[in-house]
Design a protein around this motif. Structure first.
Motif, PDB file in Angstrom:
ATOM      1  N   LYS A  66       0.842  -1.197   0.000  1.00 36.19           N
ATOM      2  CA  LYS A  66       0.000   0.000   0.000  1.00 36.19           C
ATOM      3  C   LYS A  66       0.882   1.254   0.000  1.00 36.19           C
ATOM      4  O   LYS A  66       0.614   2.223  -0.719  1.00 36.19           O
ATOM      5  CB  LYS A  66      -0.924   0.011   1.236  1.00 36.19           C
ATOM      6  N   GLY A  67       1.931   1.217   0.811  1.00 37.62           N
ATOM      7  CA  GLY A  67       2.849   2.354   0.888  1.00 37.62           C
ATOM      8  C   GLY A  67       3.550   2.600  -0.434  1.00 37.62           C
ATOM      9  O   GLY A  67       3.623   3.737  -0.916  1.00 37.62           O
ATOM     10  N   VAL A  68       4.064   1.536  -1.045  1.00 39.91           N
ATOM     11  CA  VAL A  68       4.766   1.669  -2.326  1.00 39.91           C
ATOM     12  C   VAL A  68       3.828   2.267  -3.367  1.00 39.91           C
ATOM     13  O   VAL A  68       4.172   3.224  -4.072  1.00 39.91           O
ATOM     14  CB  VAL A  68       5.310   0.296  -2.803  1.00 39.91           C
ATOM     15  N   ALA A 108       1.032   3.988  -2.878  1.00 39.89           N
ATOM     16  CA  ALA A 108       0.630   5.344  -2.508  1.00 39.89           C
ATOM     17  C   ALA A 108       1.661   6.338  -3.033  1.00 39.89           C
ATOM     18  O   ALA A 108       1.315   7.412  -3.538  1.00 39.89           O
ATOM     19  CB  ALA A 108       0.495   5.472  -0.997  1.00 39.89           C
ATOM     20  N   GLU A 109       2.933   5.952  -2.935  1.00 39.73           N
ATOM     21  CA  GLU A 109       4.003   6.841  -3.383  1.00 39.73           C
ATOM     22  C   GLU A 109       4.052   6.919  -4.908  1.00 39.73           C
ATOM     23  O   GLU A 109       4.101   8.006  -5.474  1.00 39.73           O
ATOM     24  CB  GLU A 109       5.335   6.330  -2.807  1.00 39.73           C
ATOM     25  N   TYR A 110       4.012   5.765  -5.552  1.00 36.66           N
ATOM     26  CA  TYR A 110       4.111   5.761  -7.017  1.00 36.66           C
ATOM     27  C   TYR A 110       2.906   6.420  -7.689  1.00 36.66           C
ATOM     28  O   TYR A 110       3.041   7.096  -8.699  1.00 36.66           O
ATOM     29  CB  TYR A 110       4.245   4.329  -7.530  1.00 36.66           C
ATOM     30  N   ALA A 159       5.684  -4.762  -3.272  1.00 32.52           N
ATOM     31  CA  ALA A 159       6.611  -4.316  -2.234  1.00 32.52           C
ATOM     32  C   ALA A 159       8.059  -4.549  -2.643  1.00 32.52           C
ATOM     33  O   ALA A 159       8.943  -3.786  -2.295  1.00 32.52           O
ATOM     34  CB  ALA A 159       6.309  -5.010  -0.909  1.00 32.52           C
TER      35      ALA A 159
END
Lengths: 235, 247
Positions: free
Chosen positions: B191-193, B195-197, B228
């Motif tokens: 989710k973090g990856v 969200a950034e991309y 991830a």
């Protein structure tokens, strides 16, 4: 037996919660524990970057070094599979059912190793290494031994992640406790930072811990700032 | 009532699927939680599991909004989930009762507008491995019948957890639970990856992830690991069919 109880029993067995301060010492303690209590003939902890970058952190028992090295020399074996798949890989009978790793099976058997159990050291998606247990007779680990081995792998993982950047004289028990308290937002932030810096999520987690330490805040607070985009990391 | 019947039918179908397919435990429990919300009549539901570090960890929930995830996560220290886990008993409370029993936790639940909460232990023979947790906003107690349904759903959750098989021979429960918790962490990292991309919130990133898994017929966890580890190009992700507003 509860998992938490298992954890404190193993920590006690490897020399008490406060006396060990370096990841390799923790790993060595775990290797001796496996040989003494989990009926393993040998045990190795290997740290791995992107293969083939490997470092054997600690070994105990018969031929553990040789078995670990074999897999990297041959480029095959349960240890590599566990690392790549990120899930435990059990080779319960290398002589008769080792077809997945023909070269490794033959040579490991030549060293007297009949079964090999490889448990990834990981947080989420990116393993940092593998805990390998060897046995000189075929067959699966008992549920109890497996549960111990998995908990031991958690302890080594926490030690590797927490102790690398820890200051001199940090108490192991406290650091290991901290490792277990990462909330979901910390892993989300690790994902974001890994994209920002183009590093693995495990390295991103270490970056977050470092930033928290430098600003005397909790990793949770730093993670919330990252996820809310009040803070970002650049190359 | 029809919705409830449908939710119940879905639960049975999914339970049957766990026997046949190599299924994804986090996805299974996420969908189960969504159905439990309908069956019991609640705003949100979550499944928490004990981990070796001594706390309860969130494995799946009906809702992925960060604010809501925290109402589960706060219970690693106090709350109905922890009590259900420790006492092996079903726990039900109003927010007012909760404020006496678990002040920090209940205050947060109240802030989200929840008035009633309950937790049912997840039991495997004589061992408790976690708890199923429900929150309700309208001022209606969880009735005995609601709790019975929740207990039945807790058994469905445990059955799903037991079906999970790791590579090779091992199927010890400890290995399965651990793998499940690792899957959950991988999803958060992904989710973090994303969200950034994609420059979206982590809450929306989950919707992208889940839709992409469905559209490409992949298991959620497998896709999450690939994201991830940056083995999937972010441009492969298209806007979700129904973007969700984030409050």
């Amino acid at each position: 037996m509860g998992d938490q109880e298992r954890r404190s029993r193993i920590l006690t067995a490897i020399g008490g919660p406060n006396t060990v301060v370096r990841p390799d010492e923790v790993a060595l303690g775990i290797c001796h524990f496996a040989v003494e209590y989990l009926a393993a003939s040998g045990c190795a902890v290997t740290l791995m970057g992107r293969p083939p970058a490997v470092e054997v952190l600690a070994v105990a028992g018969r031929n553990a070094d040789e078995v670990a090295e074999l897999q990297f020399t041959l480029g095959e074996g349960p240890c590599l599979d566990a690392f790549l798949a990120g899930s435990p890989t059990y080779a319960v009978d290398l002589v008769n059912r080792g077809g997945r790793w023909p070269m490794f099976s033959t040579q490991a058997a030549g060293l007297g190793v009949m079964a090999e159990f490889s448990l990834p050291l990981q947080v989420g998606s990116a393993p940092v290494g593998v805990l390998d247990l060897s046995r000189e007779e075929p067959g699966m680990l008992s549920d109890d031994h497996l549960a111990d081995a998995l908990t031991a792998a958690d302890i080594v993982t926490d030690a590797v992640l927490m102790l690398q950047g820890a200051s001199e004289g940090s108490e192991l028990a406290k650091l290991l406790d901290l490792a277990g308290q990462d909330r979901m937002v910390v892993h989300q932030a690790a994902g974001m930072v890994s994209a920002q810096l183009d590093v693995t999520v495990t390295d991103a987690l270490a970056t977050l811990r470092g930033a928290a330490f430098r600003s005397s805040r909790s990793i949770y607070e730093v993670a919330v700032d990252v996820v809310d985009r009040r803070m970002r990391f650049r190359d | 009532m029809q919705d409830r019947d449908r939710a119940l039918a879905r639960v049975f179908v999914r339970l049957a699927d766990t026997l046949i397919d190599d299924f994804d435990i986090v996805e299974f429990l996420h969908e189960l939680c969504t159905d439990v919300v309908q069956l019991v009549g609640a705003e949100t539901a979550g499944v928490m599991l004990a981990d070796s570090r001594g706390g309860l960890r969130l494995l799946a929930s009906s809702e992925e909004r960060m604010r809501v995830l925290e109402v589960f996560e706060l219970q690693s220290k106090q709350g109905p989930c922890l009590d259900a886990y420790r006492t092996h008993q079903t726990v039900a409370a109003t927010v007012a009762e909760g404020e006496r029993l678990w002040p920090n936790f209940a205050a947060y639940a109240a802030e989200l507008g929840f008035r009633h909460m309950c937790a049912v232990p997840l039991q495997l023979r004589d061992v408790t491995i976690g708890a199923l947790n429900l929150f309700r906003a309208p001022d209606e107690h969880f009735a005995e019948a609601d709790l019975e349904i929740a207990q039945a759903m807790a058994k469905v959750a445990v059955t799903g957890l037991l079906q999970r098989r790791t590579i090779g021979e091992g199927n010890a429960i400890s290995a399965q639970l651990r793998t499940a918790l690792q899957s959950r962490i991988a999803i958060e990292q992904a989710k973090g990856v994303l969200a950034e991309y994609l420059n979206v919130s982590v809450d929306d990133a989950f919707v992208y992830l889940r839709d992409h898994a469905r559209n490409s017929n992949r298991k959620l966890t497998e896709l999450a690991r690939d994201v991830a580890n940056k083995r999937v190009d972010a441009s492969a992700f298209t806007a979700p069919r129904a973007p969700r507003a984030v409050p």
